[in-house]
Design a protein around this motif. Structure first.
Motif, PDB file in Angstrom:
ATOM      1  N   CYS A   1      -1.128  -3.011  -1.703  1.00 53.64           N
ATOM      2  CA  CYS A   1      -0.252  -3.850  -0.891  1.00 53.64           C
ATOM      3  C   CYS A   1      -1.065  -4.778  -0.008  1.00 53.64           C
ATOM      4  O   CYS A   1      -2.157  -4.421   0.456  1.00 53.64           O
ATOM      5  CB  CYS A   1       0.639  -2.957  -0.023  1.00 53.64           C
ATOM      6  SG  CYS A   1       1.995  -3.827   0.780  1.00 53.64           S
TER       7      CYS A   1
ATOM      8  N   SER B   1       2.392  -4.853  -6.090  1.00 60.32           N
ATOM      9  CA  SER B   1       1.110  -4.197  -6.341  1.00 60.32           C
ATOM     10  C   SER B   1       0.406  -4.832  -7.533  1.00 60.32           C
ATOM     11  O   SER B   1      -0.799  -5.110  -7.484  1.00 60.32           O
ATOM     12  CB  SER B   1       1.321  -2.696  -6.579  1.00 60.32           C
ATOM     13  OG  SER B   1       0.098  -2.040  -6.763  1.00 60.32           O
TER      14      SER B   1
ATOM     15  N   SER C   1       1.841  -4.268   4.513  1.00 58.82           N
ATOM     16  CA  SER C   1       1.733  -2.825   4.737  1.00 58.82           C
ATOM     17  C   SER C   1       2.181  -2.449   6.141  1.00 58.82           C
ATOM     18  O   SER C   1       2.938  -1.500   6.334  1.00 58.82           O
ATOM     19  CB  SER C   1       0.291  -2.338   4.537  1.00 58.82           C
ATOM     20  OG  SER C   1      -0.036  -2.252   3.180  1.00 58.82           O
TER      21      SER C   1
ATOM     22  N   LEU D   1       7.966  -3.377  -4.716  1.00 61.77           N
ATOM     23  CA  LEU D   1       6.612  -3.017  -4.293  1.00 61.77           C
ATOM     24  C   LEU D   1       5.699  -2.747  -5.486  1.00 61.77           C
ATOM     25  O   LEU D   1       4.491  -3.006  -5.412  1.00 61.77           O
ATOM     26  CB  LEU D   1       6.645  -1.811  -3.349  1.00 61.77           C
ATOM     27  CG  LEU D   1       7.308  -2.089  -1.999  1.00 61.77           C
ATOM     28  CD1 LEU D   1       7.426  -0.805  -1.188  1.00 61.77           C
ATOM     29  CD2 LEU D   1       6.557  -3.161  -1.235  1.00 61.77           C
TER      30      LEU D   1
END
Length: 121
Positions: free
Chosen positions: A54, A101, A59, A97
């Motif tokens: 991330c 990533s 984050s 997410l």
């Protein structure tokens, strides 16, 4: 989202592969031979989670907003988050997410490798 749905979603990522490079209980997902996610096949503290790369600023925001997002397992940096599947993190965000990533992994590759990835089927 359960662990099998998570695995299936990770495998739908373009060019994704899975392997067990560390031990028999840590499943790793990669694109272009670079890790974008890893999960323990045994629950951590009785709960399943996924570790995702991330952006550091993102984050901090995620960790402040969601109880189910913490620092990455085996890392204390802001580059990896642990996301608990049975938490306040919606399934749609977990999928987002995962995609984030992958993007973080791809943008760290050489221009040639990035082009190779984007031109692959």
């Amino acid at each position: 989202m359960n662990i099998e749905e998570l695995r299936e979603y990770c495998l739908q990522v373009k060019g994704a592969t899975e392997c067990l490079p560390f031990d028999d209980t840590t499943l790793v997902f990669k694109v272009m031979e670079k890790m974008f996610a890893y999960i323990g096949t045994a629950p951590k503290d009785g709960r399943f989670c996924v570790n995702l790369k991330c952006d550091p600023e993102k984050s901090l925001t995620l960790r402040d907003k969601y109880e189910g997002v913490t620092h990455g397992t085996h890392t204390r940096t802001l580059l990896w988050n642990t996301v608990y599947l049975d938490s306040d993190v919606p399934d749609t965000l977990i999928k987002e997410l995962i995609r984030h990533s992958v993007e973080e992994v791809i943008k760290k590759l050489s221009k040639k490798k990035q082009e190779e990835y984007h031109n692959s089927k």
